[in-house]
Design a protein around this motif. Structure first.
Motif, PDB file in Angstrom:
ATOM      1  N   GLU A 185     -21.910 -22.967  24.458  1.00 52.26           N
ATOM      2  CA  GLU A 185     -21.758 -22.121  25.543  1.00 52.26           C
ATOM      3  C   GLU A 185     -20.089 -21.945  25.478  1.00 52.26           C
ATOM      4  O   GLU A 185     -18.982 -20.867  25.670  1.00 52.26           O
ATOM      5  N   GLU A 186     -19.292 -23.263  25.145  1.00 48.93           N
ATOM      6  CA  GLU A 186     -18.077 -23.194  25.045  1.00 48.93           C
ATOM      7  C   GLU A 186     -17.716 -21.931  23.942  1.00 48.93           C
ATOM      8  O   GLU A 186     -16.519 -21.309  24.133  1.00 48.93           O
ATOM      9  N   LEU A 187     -18.146 -21.469  22.798  1.00 49.78           N
ATOM     10  CA  LEU A 187     -18.064 -20.237  22.424  1.00 49.78           C
ATOM     11  C   LEU A 187     -18.053 -19.489  22.822  1.00 49.78           C
ATOM     12  O   LEU A 187     -16.862 -18.427  22.644  1.00 49.78           O
ATOM     13  N   ARG A 188     -18.768 -19.154  23.247  1.00 47.43           N
ATOM     14  CA  ARG A 188     -19.770 -17.761  24.453  1.00 47.43           C
ATOM     15  C   ARG A 188     -18.165 -17.771  24.981  1.00 47.43           C
ATOM     16  O   ARG A 188     -17.832 -16.374  25.444  1.00 47.43           O
TER      17      ARG A 188
ATOM     18  N   LYS B 153     -13.606 -30.257  14.994  1.00 45.27           N
ATOM     19  CA  LYS B 153     -14.482 -29.278  15.815  1.00 45.27           C
ATOM     20  C   LYS B 153     -14.154 -28.389  16.809  1.00 45.27           C
ATOM     21  O   LYS B 153     -13.712 -27.110  16.839  1.00 45.27           O
ATOM     22  N   ALA B 154     -13.048 -28.861  17.169  1.00 50.98           N
ATOM     23  CA  ALA B 154     -12.645 -27.971  18.652  1.00 50.98           C
ATOM     24  C   ALA B 154     -11.458 -27.479  18.050  1.00 50.98           C
ATOM     25  O   ALA B 154     -10.974 -26.560  19.134  1.00 50.98           O
ATOM     26  N   ASP B 155     -10.048 -27.995  17.648  1.00 49.04           N
ATOM     27  CA  ASP B 155      -9.672 -27.120  16.887  1.00 49.04           C
ATOM     28  C   ASP B 155      -9.505 -25.892  16.690  1.00 49.04           C
ATOM     29  O   ASP B 155      -8.888 -24.796  16.794  1.00 49.04           O
ATOM     30  N   CYS B 156     -10.984 -25.281  16.403  1.00 49.69           N
ATOM     31  CA  CYS B 156     -10.933 -24.243  16.868  1.00 49.69           C
ATOM     32  C   CYS B 156     -10.469 -23.368  17.687  1.00 49.69           C
ATOM     33  O   CYS B 156     -10.123 -22.040  17.191  1.00 49.69           O
ATOM     34  N   PHE B 157     -10.784 -23.743  18.404  1.00 48.08           N
ATOM     35  CA  PHE B 157     -10.355 -23.012  20.466  1.00 48.08           C
ATOM     36  C   PHE B 157      -9.184 -22.636  20.214  1.00 48.08           C
ATOM     37  O   PHE B 157      -8.555 -21.975  20.212  1.00 48.08           O
ATOM     38  N   SER B 158      -8.218 -23.744  19.810  1.00 49.81           N
ATOM     39  CA  SER B 158      -6.594 -23.654  19.563  1.00 49.81           C
ATOM     40  C   SER B 158      -6.329 -22.769  18.242  1.00 49.81           C
ATOM     41  O   SER B 158      -5.129 -21.973  18.796  1.00 49.81           O
TER      42      SER B 158
END
Length: 382
Positions: free
Chosen positions: A150-153, A116-121
């Protein structure tokens, strides 16, 4: 060539006459859009392939899919958008001259990632490569944590909760492969989300979206996909922890091995020191024996009244014995300023009378000085 009539199209795509009327669309306009889209299809495929290859180079991307929008799906989408209660203004004025600017997903790219967190990379790679036409939208599902939202924002996403529990990030980028701009929609999601959305889209869209039983089971399926995503993220964290623990264990083992090696080295050095000590003990034992022999010789010299010639010979024996000790035991060279050294220098200078005078004192201070020197050496002071 687009050959469907309006009636054929509405029946094939299960669009009621009521929806058609509500949309206010002109069939002639839709036909012109369909013909233009089909004529542009090859160019759009080339654009999609280029985007897909470039996105695949992003490290966190697992795999990429692409498609050019099917012409019937394009017309169906226009009718559905125009018939909506909250119809967007751009769809009210859609035409063959502007439809490729209104519809943002004529070219669609799906970039899939594992965790899930790979979207930021992936986000960093996309923003570095293309100019975005609008702020990217991150669709989240109910139950996603406030921290994740909040991380997405913080990364510049417009966060929206999707009513069907749809989790995905959508970008709209622009490119110009020919005479006109082409909008490309890039969707970024996990593999689990892709599996669920494909099934959901096939079952729900566009024909059975209101079936309550299907919606119930699709909701359960959605939750299972979400749980799988969370489990994947947990396993990723667990794996990182295991790797870190293994590294710490290896470091501890290396530290232990280094300590053992140092102890072994110290033990070997102690053994070598003991061996040298044994050699020194043997040397000192021999030196002590020589001292005793010389002392006995000196004492015998003092006790006898020898003729001058005999005294000289005895003196020569004593001094030569001292010089031999100096050669055999180099540390005695430090005694050059003692009585023994003076005797040696006098004899070497052939001053026999002076040497005889000093030799008469051989049983006294000179030999006592030598004895003290040997004692200091034995105790480690010389």
């Amino acid at each position: 060539m687009f050959e469907l009539t309006r009636e054929q199209f509405l029946e094939r795509n299960r669009i009621s006459e009521a929806v058609w009327i509500k949309s206010g669309c002109d069939w002639a306009v839709l036909e012109a859009i369909a013909i233009d889209h089909l004529a542009s299809e090859e160019s759009l495929v080339t654009t999609a392939e280029l985007f897909a290859r470039m996105i695949q180079r992003i490290d966190a991307v697992h795999s990429v899919r692409f498609r050019v929008k099917n012409v019937e799906h394009l017309l169906e989408k226009i009718i559905r958008k125009c018939a909506a209660e909250d119809v967007q203004e751009k769809y009210r004025t859609i035409s063959v001259e502007n439809y490729y600017k209104v519809v943002t997903d004529l070219v669609g790219i799906r970039a899939l990632h594992l965790f899930k967190a790979d979207c930021f990379s992936v986000d960093v790679g996309i923003r570095d490569e293309w100019q975005l036409c609008e702020d990217p939208v991150a669709y989240v599902r109910g139950g996603d944590s406030d921290e994740f939202r909040e991380e997405l924002r913080k990364h510049g996403f417009v966060v929206q909760e999707h009513k069907f529990g749809y989790r995905s990030v959508h970008y709209v980028a622009s490119t110009r492969p020919g005479k006109r701009d082409v909008l490309v929609e890039v969707q970024v999601r996990t593999i689990f989300e892709e599996g669920w959305s494909e099934i959901d889209h096939t079952i729900r869209y566009p024909n059975f979206s209101n079936d309550p039983l299907l919606e119930y089971f699709l909701t359960i399926f959605n939750r299972m996909a979400g749980a799988a995503d969370e489990m994947g993220s947990f396993v990723q964290v667990l794996s990182a922890y295991a790797v870190n623990a293994a590294e710490q264990q290896r470091a501890s083992e290396q530290e232990r091995d280094d300590a053992i090696a140092k102890m072994e080295e110290a033990l070997e050095e102690a053994k070598r020191t003991a061996e040298r000590s044994a050699e020194q003990d043997a040397m000192l034992s021999k030196l002590t024996s020589e001292m005793k022999r010389l002392r006995r010789t000196a004492s015998a010299h003092d006790a006898q009244e020898l003729p001058l010639g005999a005294g000289k010979n005895r003196l020569a024996e004593i001094v030569l014995g001292a010089k031999q000790l100096q050669r055999e035991y180099p540390f005695i060279r430090n005694l050059q300023e003692t009585e023994v050294g003076r005797i040696a220098r006098q004899l070497e200078g052939s001053n026999v009378l002076r040497a005889a005078k000093l030799g008469g004192e051989a049983g006294g201070p000179a030999w006592n000085a030598l004895h003290r020197a040997l004692k200091k050496h034995e105790e480690g002071e010389l």
